[in-house]
Design an enzyme around this catalytic site. Structure first.
Site, mmCIF file in Angstrom:
data_model
loop_
_atom_site.group_PDB
_atom_site.id
_atom_site.type_symbol
_atom_site.label_atom_id
_atom_site.label_comp_id
_atom_site.label_asym_id
_atom_site.label_seq_id
_atom_site.Cartn_x
_atom_site.Cartn_y
_atom_site.Cartn_z
ATOM 1 N N GLY A 89 39.329 -39.930 64.590
ATOM 2 C CA GLY A 89 39.843 -39.388 65.840
ATOM 3 C C GLY A 89 39.473 -37.923 66.004
ATOM 4 O O GLY A 89 39.021 -37.497 67.074
ATOM 5 N N PHE B 153 49.672 -38.701 65.552
ATOM 6 C CA PHE B 153 50.870 -39.275 64.936
ATOM 7 C C PHE B 153 51.484 -38.170 64.081
ATOM 8 O O PHE B 153 50.894 -37.730 63.108
ATOM 9 C CB PHE B 153 50.490 -40.494 64.094
ATOM 10 C CG PHE B 153 51.686 -41.270 63.614
ATOM 11 C CD1 PHE B 153 52.303 -42.209 64.435
ATOM 12 C CD2 PHE B 153 52.214 -41.039 62.350
ATOM 13 C CE1 PHE B 153 53.414 -42.915 64.000
ATOM 14 C CE2 PHE B 153 53.326 -41.735 61.918
ATOM 15 C CZ PHE B 153 53.927 -42.676 62.743
ATOM 16 N N PHE C 9 47.673 -51.078 65.040
ATOM 17 C CA PHE C 9 48.621 -50.377 65.912
ATOM 18 C C PHE C 9 48.355 -50.589 67.405
ATOM 19 O O PHE C 9 49.139 -50.161 68.252
ATOM 20 C CB PHE C 9 48.594 -48.860 65.632
ATOM 21 C CG PHE C 9 48.964 -48.507 64.216
ATOM 22 C CD1 PHE C 9 49.948 -49.219 63.530
ATOM 23 C CD2 PHE C 9 48.339 -47.450 63.561
ATOM 24 C CE1 PHE C 9 50.293 -48.900 62.218
ATOM 25 C CE2 PHE C 9 48.669 -47.119 62.256
ATOM 26 C CZ PHE C 9 49.651 -47.846 61.578
ATOM 27 N N LYS D 21 36.862 -50.814 65.535
ATOM 28 C CA LYS D 21 36.069 -51.930 65.037
ATOM 29 C C LYS D 21 36.989 -52.970 64.395
ATOM 30 O O LYS D 21 37.953 -52.621 63.732
ATOM 31 C CB LYS D 21 35.040 -51.436 64.018
ATOM 32 C CG LYS D 21 33.927 -50.600 64.652
ATOM 33 C CD LYS D 21 32.916 -50.115 63.618
ATOM 34 C CE LYS D 21 31.870 -49.212 64.278
ATOM 35 N NZ LYS D 21 30.974 -48.588 63.291
ATOM 36 N N ALA E 67 32.458 -41.750 59.672
ATOM 37 C CA ALA E 67 33.154 -40.630 60.314
ATOM 38 C C ALA E 67 32.832 -39.272 59.680
ATOM 39 O O ALA E 67 32.640 -38.282 60.397
ATOM 40 C CB ALA E 67 34.657 -40.874 60.288
ATOM 41 N N LYS F 201 29.832 -57.423 61.451
ATOM 42 C CA LYS F 201 28.997 -56.772 60.426
ATOM 43 C C LYS F 201 29.785 -56.550 59.136
ATOM 44 O O LYS F 201 29.204 -56.466 58.057
ATOM 45 C CB LYS F 201 28.444 -55.451 60.949
ATOM 46 C CG LYS F 201 29.516 -54.517 61.508
ATOM 47 C CD LYS F 201 29.623 -53.215 60.792
ATOM 48 C CE LYS F 201 30.924 -52.516 61.129
ATOM 49 N NZ LYS F 201 31.051 -51.201 60.539
ATOM 50 N N ARG G 279 32.643 -49.389 53.267
ATOM 51 C CA ARG G 279 33.680 -49.653 52.269
ATOM 52 C C ARG G 279 33.878 -51.124 51.962
ATOM 53 O O ARG G 279 34.329 -51.473 50.880
ATOM 54 C CB ARG G 279 34.985 -48.979 52.666
ATOM 55 C CG ARG G 279 35.495 -49.366 54.029
ATOM 56 C CD ARG G 279 36.533 -48.368 54.464
ATOM 57 N NE ARG G 279 37.696 -49.080 54.979
ATOM 58 C CZ ARG G 279 38.914 -48.581 55.049
ATOM 59 N NH1 ARG G 279 39.143 -47.361 54.632
ATOM 60 N NH2 ARG G 279 39.911 -49.281 55.527
ATOM 61 N N GLN H 231 38.260 -54.615 56.257
ATOM 62 C CA GLN H 231 38.207 -55.460 57.444
ATOM 63 C C GLN H 231 37.452 -56.759 57.206
ATOM 64 O O GLN H 231 37.755 -57.784 57.801
ATOM 65 C CB GLN H 231 37.479 -54.703 58.568
ATOM 66 C CG GLN H 231 38.195 -53.500 59.086
ATOM 67 C CD GLN H 231 39.147 -53.852 60.206
ATOM 68 O OE1 GLN H 231 39.116 -54.956 60.717
ATOM 69 N NE2 GLN H 231 40.009 -52.921 60.553
#
Lengths: 342, 342
Positions: free
Chosen positions: A3, A30, A86, A109, A146, A198, A262, A291
């Site tokens: 972000g 947050f 979230f 993603k 990122a 992916k 990762r 993921q």
């Protein structure tokens, strides 16, 4: 981190086009305490997210706002960069509180998991947002680790929107910088699905690395994964354009995921250890889930229900290996008879 | 090494289909002495190419033949696995001495260089073979680093032939094994050009590595390279099929080249040193030339003559960096404004 990395870009581009964009960029944060100070206060005084992106200045026109509704009040464009779990809750809080013409662009993603079993199919995050907020949703995906985006390393990204002529121009101007190059396509479903699928291939690449296979085998695994991505998207979301896979969201993000991501890392470690995948995730990701295994689970539900699992030998193998139903060393024998493309 | 690795495959497949193939496979060997013995004698007694592929048994039905004409006499299929600079001379020796229906399949990556300046354009090796021998020529390309093929690691390859219905079946059976998976396509020019052009992208990936850029940038460079490959092929050899780039000869070989190949290695070392490219090649390749810089040179000649160099910013940058006309660090600024696909 992601972000803040994107906030640095948008802070800059909105200043470059002051007639088109309001340079007062609100960033929902947050709230948490860092030492004795609120994170939002630190960002607004030091112009740096000292917790998640230390050492990188955020333009002063970006203002951290800890209240979600206040951050989104009267906004015409909302950029979603939050953990996928979230999304639903955030949308429910925003429901009915937004400008009617607001345009959402999602950088998230993954799939809106776990839904497949409940809803009878996977659900795109953009579709979940649309469903709750009833707004126009575009997506931005690409080979964008990122910390490298934050370091201003050159990279590319793909925006998928419904109508390029209507939204492509300003969305591109909102994100495009010298080191963050944007292409816009209208094939938004493909763009978003590439970003989710992916990760399954990233797991397969991790198994390949963990088993000590060489470059040829890894390239074959990645290629077969790419074929299964195109096949899945074409079957379940017909009308995708093959050229979209040549965008950053396609091959480029796939390559990054299979060499630096990762999911790859977790799955390599999993193969090399005697631990469960959950134990490895706990060690390497500090309790977060990768993921890839989640997505493999969702995708397997869909292919199996359609009696199509044999057309997705790699996706199916990744699912079964992650579930502990199969050894990683059996993956190659599963993909040997990969049906030819298309 | 590559020839022996392929001979091991063909020795096996010809035994599997004895009604279709004569299992007596002749392998032309450029004769040399290894200690006091001829290399061909060693291969025929020990069934091992002790010089170029030590430790790997070659099936006993493969017979090393040092005389080129004897090796090719009455052959119906010729498999070309020789350094590209010898193709012309070999073809001239074979001219008029072959069966009229002989089918050549070339595994040689690269272009018939240096021709562009003399002939006004690049020339495919398959076209050079066709021109001299007047025979049907197919090609086999893919992510096939030779030492891994020789180690029987799982990999894939793509055969490009003129008529799949006519030649695809037996060519596939001649090469396909459990660990060397063949797909056949009719788009032979694209298959062959991928095998040449990917080396230019491999150079760019090497520069990226040498300059210390991260995964995002490398993925972007590879993607832009892939786009320029599709653009070059579509422009100069119209009629290519986009799906061919999803075959092993396309994305898979590109990935292998950009992570494990020698063009990458040479160009990384070049950037990190103060030496010329030739000096680095001498050190790392023992006097051989990397294909990428040669191919970049040929390709530049064509794009420049057609006033299209600006559509190939990556190819052009690689050429200029290899020639010493530009610093590698300037490559990224050249590709920033890569025209969008298509």
């Amino acid at each position: 981190m992601r972000g803040s990395a994107i906030a640095r870009i948008i802070g800059k581009t909105t200043q470059s086009f002051p007639h088109e964009f309001d340079p007062n960029v609100r960033m929902w944060v947050f709230e948490e305490m860092v030492g004795n100070e609120k994170l939002s206060d630190i960002i607004n005084t030091q112009h740096e997210n000292v917790k998640y992106l230390p050492g990188k200045k955020i333009p002063t026109n970006v203002v951290a706002v800890p209240d979600l509704l206040e951050a989104c009040d009267q906004a015409n464009i909302l950029v979603f960069v939050v953990p996928h779990q979230f999304v639903r809750k955030i949308c429910q809080q925003l429901d009915g509180k937004l400008c009617s013409d607001v345009h959402v662009i999602s950088l998230i993603k993954g799939l809106a998991a776990p839904y497949a079993e409940k809803l009878g199919g996977v659900k795109l995050i953009s579709d979940e947002i649309k469903e709750i907020l009833k707004v126009n949703v575009s997506v931005l995906m690409g080979a964008n680790l990122a910390h490298e985006v934050a370091a201003d390393d050159f990279c590319e990204a793909t925006i998928g929107c419904k109508t390029k002529a209507q939204d492509g121009g300003y969305l591109k101007r909102l994100f495009n910088t010298d080191n963050f190059r944007i292409n816009v396509v209208e094939d938004a479903h493909t763009v978003e699905l590439c970003g989710a699928l992916k990760n399954i291939v990233g797991c397969a690449a991790g198994f390949t690395d963990g088993l000590g296979y060489g470059d040829n085998t890894k390239a074959a695994v990645i290629r077969i994964g790419l074929i299964e991505m195109t096949r899945f998207i074409e079957h379940f979301y017909p009308g995708s354009n093959l050229t979209t896979f040549f965008e950053s969201c396609g091959v480029a993000d796939l390559i990054t995921t299979c060499y630096g991501g990762r999911n790859r890392k977790v799955c390599e470690a999993f193969v090399k250890s005697n631990k469960t995948l959950q134990e490895v995730e706990k060690e390497l990701l500090g309790g977060q889930s990768a993921q890839g295994p989640l997505t493999a689970d969702e995708v397997y539900f869909m292919t199996q229900r359609s009696n199509l699992s044999d057309k997705y030998p790699l996706f199916t193998a990744v699912h079964r290996i992650c579930k502990g139903e199969m050894k990683a060393s059996e993956m190659i024998s599963c993909i040997r008879d990969q049906p030819e493309y298309p």
